[in-house]
Enzyme design. Structure first.
Site, PDB file in Angstrom:
ATOM      1  N   ARG A  27     -13.298  14.586  16.256  1.00  0.00           N
ATOM      2  CA  ARG A  27     -14.074  13.805  17.221  1.00  0.00           C
ATOM      3  C   ARG A  27     -13.555  13.969  18.652  1.00  0.00           C
ATOM      4  O   ARG A  27     -14.120  13.422  19.589  1.00  0.00           O
ATOM      5  CB  ARG A  27     -14.033  12.324  16.844  1.00  0.00           C
ATOM      6  CG  ARG A  27     -14.508  12.054  15.434  1.00  0.00           C
ATOM      7  CD  ARG A  27     -14.354  10.596  15.093  1.00  0.00           C
ATOM      8  NE  ARG A  27     -15.327   9.792  15.780  1.00  0.00           N
ATOM      9  CZ  ARG A  27     -16.545   9.534  15.339  1.00  0.00           C
ATOM     10  NH1 ARG A  27     -16.917  10.017  14.177  1.00  0.00           N
ATOM     11  NH2 ARG A  27     -17.378   8.790  16.027  1.00  0.00           N
ATOM     12  N   TRP A  74     -11.770  12.318  23.275  1.00  0.00           N
ATOM     13  CA  TRP A  74     -12.562  13.354  23.936  1.00  0.00           C
ATOM     14  C   TRP A  74     -12.929  12.741  25.275  1.00  0.00           C
ATOM     15  O   TRP A  74     -13.647  11.738  25.335  1.00  0.00           O
ATOM     16  CB  TRP A  74     -13.811  13.683  23.119  1.00  0.00           C
ATOM     17  CG  TRP A  74     -14.599  14.792  23.720  1.00  0.00           C
ATOM     18  CD1 TRP A  74     -14.365  16.120  23.579  1.00  0.00           C
ATOM     19  CD2 TRP A  74     -15.743  14.673  24.565  1.00  0.00           C
ATOM     20  NE1 TRP A  74     -15.302  16.837  24.290  1.00  0.00           N
ATOM     21  CE2 TRP A  74     -16.160  15.974  24.904  1.00  0.00           C
ATOM     22  CE3 TRP A  74     -16.462  13.596  25.090  1.00  0.00           C
ATOM     23  CZ2 TRP A  74     -17.248  16.232  25.726  1.00  0.00           C
ATOM     24  CZ3 TRP A  74     -17.548  13.844  25.907  1.00  0.00           C
ATOM     25  CH2 TRP A  74     -17.932  15.161  26.221  1.00  0.00           C
ATOM     26  N   GLU A 474     -28.885  30.694  19.075  1.00  0.00           N
ATOM     27  CA  GLU A 474     -27.785  30.184  18.262  1.00  0.00           C
ATOM     28  C   GLU A 474     -26.544  31.079  18.436  1.00  0.00           C
ATOM     29  O   GLU A 474     -25.421  30.591  18.555  1.00  0.00           O
ATOM     30  CB  GLU A 474     -28.227  30.099  16.784  1.00  0.00           C
ATOM     31  CG  GLU A 474     -27.133  29.712  15.803  1.00  0.00           C
ATOM     32  CD  GLU A 474     -26.401  28.416  16.118  1.00  0.00           C
ATOM     33  OE1 GLU A 474     -26.834  27.644  16.987  1.00  0.00           O
ATOM     34  OE2 GLU A 474     -25.337  28.199  15.518  1.00  0.00           O
ATOM     35  N   GLU A 481     -19.092  28.950  22.859  1.00  0.00           N
ATOM     36  CA  GLU A 481     -18.211  27.834  22.523  1.00  0.00           C
ATOM     37  C   GLU A 481     -16.862  28.263  21.975  1.00  0.00           C
ATOM     38  O   GLU A 481     -15.879  27.574  22.190  1.00  0.00           O
ATOM     39  CB  GLU A 481     -18.903  26.799  21.624  1.00  0.00           C
ATOM     40  CG  GLU A 481     -19.074  27.148  20.174  1.00  0.00           C
ATOM     41  CD  GLU A 481     -19.655  25.968  19.382  1.00  0.00           C
ATOM     42  OE1 GLU A 481     -20.572  26.207  18.607  1.00  0.00           O
ATOM     43  OE2 GLU A 481     -19.189  24.831  19.528  1.00  0.00           O
ATOM     44  N   HIS A 497     -39.251  39.692  34.228  1.00  0.00           N
ATOM     45  CA  HIS A 497     -39.771  38.673  35.139  1.00  0.00           C
ATOM     46  C   HIS A 497     -38.657  38.095  36.012  1.00  0.00           C
ATOM     47  O   HIS A 497     -38.776  36.986  36.523  1.00  0.00           O
ATOM     48  CB  HIS A 497     -40.494  37.584  34.350  1.00  0.00           C
ATOM     49  CG  HIS A 497     -41.676  38.121  33.609  1.00  0.00           C
ATOM     50  ND1 HIS A 497     -42.837  38.512  34.244  1.00  0.00           N
ATOM     51  CD2 HIS A 497     -41.856  38.409  32.293  1.00  0.00           C
ATOM     52  CE1 HIS A 497     -43.683  38.985  33.354  1.00  0.00           C
ATOM     53  NE2 HIS A 497     -43.114  38.949  32.162  1.00  0.00           N
ATOM     54  N   LYS A 593     -16.499  17.654  17.471  1.00  0.00           N
ATOM     55  CA  LYS A 593     -17.466  17.967  16.416  1.00  0.00           C
ATOM     56  C   LYS A 593     -18.617  16.964  16.380  1.00  0.00           C
ATOM     57  O   LYS A 593     -19.748  17.325  16.125  1.00  0.00           O
ATOM     58  CB  LYS A 593     -16.737  17.987  15.068  1.00  0.00           C
ATOM     59  CG  LYS A 593     -17.641  18.291  13.899  1.00  0.00           C
ATOM     60  CD  LYS A 593     -17.421  19.685  13.386  1.00  0.00           C
ATOM     61  CE  LYS A 593     -18.447  20.104  12.378  1.00  0.00           C
ATOM     62  NZ  LYS A 593     -19.245  21.238  12.848  1.00  0.00           N
TER      63      LYS A 593
HETATM   64  C1  F6R Z   1     -22.268  24.011  17.847  1.00  0.00           C
HETATM   65  C2  F6R Z   1     -22.326  22.675  17.292  1.00  0.00           C
HETATM   66  C3  F6R Z   1     -23.087  21.655  18.054  1.00  0.00           C
HETATM   67  C4  F6R Z   1     -23.785  20.671  17.096  1.00  0.00           C
HETATM   68  C5  F6R Z   1     -24.457  19.552  17.888  1.00  0.00           C
HETATM   69  C6  F6R Z   1     -25.234  18.615  16.986  1.00  0.00           C
HETATM   70  O1  F6R Z   1     -21.568  24.885  17.020  1.00  0.00           O
HETATM   71  O2  F6R Z   1     -21.766  22.397  16.270  1.00  0.00           O
HETATM   72  O3  F6R Z   1     -24.002  22.232  18.900  1.00  0.00           O
HETATM   73  O4  F6R Z   1     -24.731  21.368  16.362  1.00  0.00           O
HETATM   74  O5  F6R Z   1     -23.481  18.837  18.570  1.00  0.00           O
HETATM   75  O6  F6R Z   1     -24.409  18.017  16.041  1.00  0.00           O
HETATM   76  P1  F6R Z   1     -25.023  17.378  14.747  1.00  0.00           P
HETATM   77  O7  F6R Z   1     -25.625  18.478  13.955  1.00  0.00           O
HETATM   78  O8  F6R Z   1     -23.862  16.730  14.055  1.00  0.00           O
HETATM   79  O9  F6R Z   1     -26.056  16.397  15.195  1.00  0.00           O
END
Ligand code: F6R
Length: 598
Positions: A27, A74, A474, A481, A497, A593
């Site tokens: 977190r 964080w 993606e 990241e 463009h 995360k």
């Molecule tokens: C990138 C990543 C983030 C999550 C985003 C949404 O690798 O993990 O972009 O996908 O923060 O998180 P969730 O899926 O938990 O809502």
């Protein structure tokens, strides 16, 4: 974001709280700290960096305290330094608070405190909380009853979100409170813990989840909870057989590598669980049939899974679909009503912006479907119906196997909706089993020469048409990241463009080509870029007759399934780049995360 922890019991609290914080580090890991009561005094220890740094700091002077709160941060308000680490304490040093969430009106509250002569020392929003409690206790004894009343007066003053755990000098208990931020209580044989997530609790704990707008008291043998009118609230015990934590790296170099490797099983488990449990049949058919518009909201990687789902629903079901960033959608004129079918995708099920959209959708009477990876999450509990991905715990901050599991749900859901609407579809769930086999192939060796060529770049493009553009988005996110290389995803047709102006012989572009009918158009675009000197890294499932700098062939089984394998290649490329640069792939800088703040 941020993880909070607390323990009160018969045992020394230090290792219990540190262990919990370590599990909550997903977190946030900018700084960490604890506060504890000992010999009628309140003490704090705070460090910058992760929980390992805190462990080291505490080892020098281990404390036998059996009441402790802890935090892994964080940074939202104020840079990373010990002054801004939690616990934040009151001016009189008698009240310590750890906080997850954001106090949106903190500047106003700071101003009021300042006018009352109270000196705040940190840049955080949190510091107002212990000081407001202190103010409400002015002239009163620091008893449990008085603190509870003071807290109950302070909480309505706080705009925003919070999960709080509070220690008061001389009072042998923890005070807790929640509003739009998660908090669970775990009862064990030796005491009671609180944590931001079930994963922070010991396996055998009896688990209780706090509802929003709850405050409470935690003692060494139990707890009491109240609503904000101080009326007692009974918490339901959760049926948690396994807290889902998978802490073993199993010989891989990182969790990210391990989790990419688990993608085939994430896909298979998700497909099996959804199909064997007939999970799709529980979505009310009339909600699908009567829907005028489908809305899909999510953030980051989950949004990209949402874009694939939107693409499939439009292609196969002829459904008008709005797919948007949750952080944008929630502040737009959204056109939601009771004929809307809303889909919220989230690995954690806790993402604040996605939750914000879900609340709006519920208020408008829309049907709300969740796709999450965590049974006990807020999104799973709030939606009308939830489809679970079975990716298993994802430890690495960068989402990999969960994305593959989300894609799997997107394909199965589309197949189901097409059936309900009587539309034709040219794939079936059985094809997904073959895709799982294709996903077993690793690309590390083939990618190494690419990594050598691009590892020192400042910037990179990933381009594709149609569904490949979603995969490009993606892939770009993964590369940014974990490898810190700026990576821009673009639809190939858009290049001329404007952006082509930047192309020259120092430019590297990754091009995705997985859709047969677009082959010639993509080749023309490649030639346009090469004419400006650009270097091309082609990832393709098509037979092409063109000379490029690097070409990686992939097998997708069927063009429409390309997001699975093409994404895996880009995940492995991102991982290799980060490893080559000696970066901590599992804990990229500035990220966390679970994004539980807006
Ligand atoms: C990138 C990543 C983030 C999550 C985003 C949404 O690798 O993990 O972009 O996908 O923060 O998180 P969730 O899926 O938990 O809502």
């Amino acid at each position: 974001m941020c993880g909070i922890a607390g323990y009160i019991g018969k045992k020394p609290a230090q290792n219990i709280v540190l262990d919990c914080l370590k599990k909550l580090e997903y977190r946030g890991y900018d700084s960490a700290g604890v506060g504890y009561l000992l010999n009628k005094g309140l003490y704090t220890v705070k460090v910058t960096g992760g929980v390992d740094n805190l462990k080291q700091a505490l080892q020098k002077n281990a404390t036998p305290a059996s009441v402790m709160i802890g935090h892994t941060r964080w940074a939202t308000h104020g840079k990373v330094c010990t002054k801004n680490a939690h616990p934040q304490i009151s001016e009189n040093k008698k009240i310590a608070v750890v906080h997850n969430g954001i106090i949106e009106n903190f500047l106003q509250l700071k101003q009021t405190l300042y006018l009352d002569g109270i000196n705040l020392v940190s840049d955080t929003d949190t510091e107002v909380i212990p000081n407001l409690i202190m103010q409400k206790l002015k002239g009163k004894a620091y008893t449990i009853k008085n603190v509870l009343n003071a807290l109950n007066k302070v909480l309505p003053m706080l705009k925003g979100s919070f999960a709080l755990c509070i220690l008061i000098d001389n009072l042998n208990c923890l005070f807790i409170a929640t509003k739009f931020s998660p908090l669970v209580i775990g009862k064990t044989n030796t005491g009671v813990m609180v944590a931001s997530d079930i994963v922070g609790l010991p396996q055998k704990a009896q688990v209780y989840k706090l509802k929003d707008n709850t405050l409470g008291l935690v003692f060494k043998d139990g707890f009491k909870c109240y609503n904000f009118n101080l009326e007692p609230v009974i918490l339901q015990k959760l049926d948690v057989k396994n807290n889902g934590l998978d802490t073993d790296i199993n010989g891989f170099s990182s969790f990210m590598e391990k989790e990419i490797n688990q993608s085939p099983s994430a896909l298979l488990n998700t497909a099996q669980n959804i199909l064997y449990n007939n999970a799709l049949s529980y979505i009310p058919k009339n909600a699908i049939e009567s829907a005028k518009t489908f809305f899909i909201c999510a953030c980051g990687t989950a949004l990209h899974a949402g874009r694939v789902l939107g693409y499939l629903l439009q292609k196969y079901c002829g459904i008008f679909c709005v797919v948007d960033y949750a952080s944008e959608f929630r502040y737009k004129n959204n056109f939601l009503d009771k004929h809307s079918f809303c889909i919220f995708i989230s690995q954690s099920g806790e993402t604040a912006d996605t939750l914000g959209c879900l609340e709006l959708a519920k208020q408008s009477g829309a049907f709300c479907l969740g796709i999450t990876n965590v049974y006990t999450s807020r999104i799973s509990n709030m939606v009308d119906y939830c489809l679970f991905t079975s990716a298993g715990t994802e430890n690495s901050v960068a989402s990999t196997k969960a994305y593959i599991a989300q894609l799997c749900s997107a394909f199965l859901l589309t197949e189901w909706i097409s059936k309900v609407l009587g539309k034709n579809i040219d794939y079936s769930y059985k094809d997904l089993l073959d895709v799982a086999l294709c996903l077993k192939e690793d690309y590390y060796l083939k990618l190494q020469p690419v990594v050598n060529a691009i590892k020192d770049l400042q910037s990179l493009y990933i381009l594709g048409r149609d569904i490949d553009y979603i995969t490009a988005q993606e892939g770009a996110l993964k590369i940014k990241e974990v490898s810190y290389i700026h990576c821009e995803a673009m639809p190939l047709g858009e290049l001329k463009h404007g952006s082509l102006a930047l192309f020259n012989n120092t430019t590297y572009a990754i091009v995705l080509l997985t859709q047969k009918e677009l082959t010639q158009k993509v080749i023309s675009n490649i030639i346009e870029m090469q004419s400006r000197g650009a270097h091309i890294i082609l990832i393709t499932s098509q037979k092409v007759d063109i000379v490029v700098d690097f070409c990686i062939y992939i097998n997708n089984k069927k063009d429409v399934f390309s997001p699975f394998v093409a994404t895996k290649v880009l995940q492995q490329l991102a991982l290799l780049l980060a490893k080559q640069k000696n970066l901590n792939v599992d804990k990229p800088r500035n990220l966390a995360k679970s994004v539980t703040v807006e």
